[in-house]
Design an enzyme around this catalytic site. Structure first.
Site, PDB file in Angstrom:
ATOM      1  N   ARG A 111     -10.087  -7.712   9.823  1.00 20.05           N
ATOM      2  CA  ARG A 111      -9.118  -6.628  10.053  1.00 20.05           C
ATOM      3  C   ARG A 111      -8.838  -6.476  11.546  1.00 20.05           C
ATOM      4  NH1 ARG A 111     -12.827  -4.853   6.251  1.00 20.05           N
ATOM      5  NH2 ARG A 111     -12.047  -4.083   4.253  1.00 20.05           N
ATOM      6  N   ASP A 158     -13.826   2.463   0.221  1.00 24.46           N
ATOM      7  CA  ASP A 158     -15.088   1.715   0.233  1.00 24.46           C
ATOM      8  C   ASP A 158     -16.091   2.336  -0.748  1.00 24.46           C
ATOM      9  OD1 ASP A 158     -13.882   0.216   2.225  1.00 24.46           O
ATOM     10  OD2 ASP A 158     -14.730   1.429   3.837  1.00 24.46           O
ATOM     11  N   VAL A 201       0.831  -1.214   0.000  1.00 31.29           N
ATOM     12  CA  VAL A 201       0.000   0.000   0.000  1.00 31.29           C
ATOM     13  C   VAL A 201       0.864   1.263   0.000  1.00 31.29           C
ATOM     14  CG1 VAL A 201      -1.765   1.301   1.248  1.00 31.29           C
ATOM     15  CG2 VAL A 201      -1.891  -1.186   1.179  1.00 31.29           C
TER      16      VAL A 201
END
Ligand SMILES: NC(=O)c1ccc[n+]([C@@H]2O[C@H](COP(=O)([O-])OP(=O)(O)OC[C@H]3O[C@@H](n4cnc5c(N)ncnc54)[C@H](O)[C@@H]3O)[C@@H](O)[C@H]2O)c1
Ligand SMILES: O=C(O)C[C@H](O)C(=O)O
Length: 308
Positions: free
Chosen positions: A88, A148, A11
């Site tokens: 998560r 999202d 990331v």
């Protein structure tokens, strides 16, 4: 504009790459704890500069925070990602210690910085960074809703058979498999509510696919996603760097907004040069309000595991 990205993994590197390609920052410092890793990623990325046409200078550094001094924005991506089958929230045991130490080192060298927290479980990590650094709430921002919402638009476009640019929509609430709230009632295609075009059942499917967007990719990839997360972070950094006053759902410390206090949760905010310029309160219906409360309750449960 100087940006530091901590964690030169999947990331962090994607984030640095998108920031550079968008060409709005003078400097990106990539920092990792693994010896030579950030230096290698930075060199590889710099060798794309003439090909991709950017002037942003990317430097890599192993754990030396003096190189991050006076960063305008710092992004925290350090920590472990989940594996297929995990939530998560299961990452908290390792990631809390990393996020706490990293945010403290960043703020020591850049006391005026704006922190963007990416490491999971993100809402709890943003809360931890806000509490442990004591930074003003305008300067601690959790990234989840931007990603999202991009996934929501992808799923809406798929269901509609439309280009993604025709579609708009937003996801509020916690960045978790069960806590996300895709606002199907307010989503549109070319300003017409998508409820005109899709059945309640199809919209329910879109909602469920959106909520498990991260888990679906983790199952396919064997680790969690990086392209869309990196792009989402870079859009938020750009909004701050260029004072765009753009609206994104972000996880921010709430002090009464949406009837909540002492929690970081995904709500719409305006991002500009000061970080969070405004928290936008929209009218939710009773079902959406109940979903927000339920989502907050789950985040509070995870926050309860923190040693503050
Ligand atoms: N919020 C979101 O929407 C979102 C999206 C994607 C990933 N994530 C999260 O981001 C995190 C990173 O994911 P990834 O796929 O890049 O993982 P990764 O394993 O590819 O990279 C993580 C990097 O962090 C480094 N690191 C570990 N401890 C460190 C420390 N103390 N200081 C500096 N660097 C350190 C590691 O060496 C590694 O290079 C994970 O927690 C993941 O769950 C969040
Ligand atoms: O799914 C994950 O664990 C990573 C990230 O939060 C995502 O949504 O891609």
């Amino acid at each position: 504009m100087k940006v530091t990205v901590v964690g030169a993994g999947a990331v962090g590197a994607s984030c640095a790459e998108y920031i550079a390609i968008k060409n709005f920052a003078s400097e990106v410092v990539l920092l990792d704890i693994k010896e030579g890793f950030a230096e290698g990623k930075a060199m590889d990325l710099m060798q794309t500069a003439s090909l991709n046409g950017f002037d942003t200078k990317i430097t890599g550094i192993t754990n030396d925070y003096s190189a991050t001094a006076d960063s305008d924005v710092c992004v925290i991506t350090s920590g472990i990602p989940r594996k297929p089958g995990m939530t998560r929230e299961e990452l908290i045991g390792i990631n809390a210690g990393i996020v706490k130490a990293v945010s403290s080192s960043l703020v020591k060298h850049s006391p005026n910085t704006i922190l963007i927290v990416v490491s999971n479980p993100m809402d709890t990590m943003a809360y931890l960074a806000a509490k442990s650094t004591g930074l003003p709430k305008q300067r601690v921002i959790g990234m989840g809703g931007a990603l999202d919402s991009a996934r929501f638009k992808y799923r809406l476009a798929e269901a509609l058979g439309a280009p993604i640019s025709d579609v708009d929509g937003m996801v509020l609430g916690g960045h978790s498999d069960t806590g996300m709230i895709p606002l199907t009632r307010l989503a549109t295609r070319n300003s017409f509510p998508v409820t005109n075009f899709l059945s309640a059942d199809r919209l329910e499917q879109v909602k469920e696919d959106t909520k498990v967007g991260g888990a679906t990719l983790t199952k396919l990839l064997g680790t969690s996603a990086w392209y869309a997360p990196g792009a989402a972070v870079s859009s938020m950094v750009q909004a701050i760097a260029c004072n765009q006053m753009k609206m994104f759902p972000c996880s921010v410390f709430l002090e009464g907004e949406y009837g909540m206090k002492d929690i970081c949760l995904g709500v719409p905010v305006i991002l500009g040069k000061n970080g969070i310029e405004k928290i936008v309160e929209i009218d939710l219906n009773d079902a959406e309000k109940a979903n927000m409360l339920e989502s907050a309750e789950a985040v509070r449960k995870t926050n309860g595991l923190l040693e503050l």
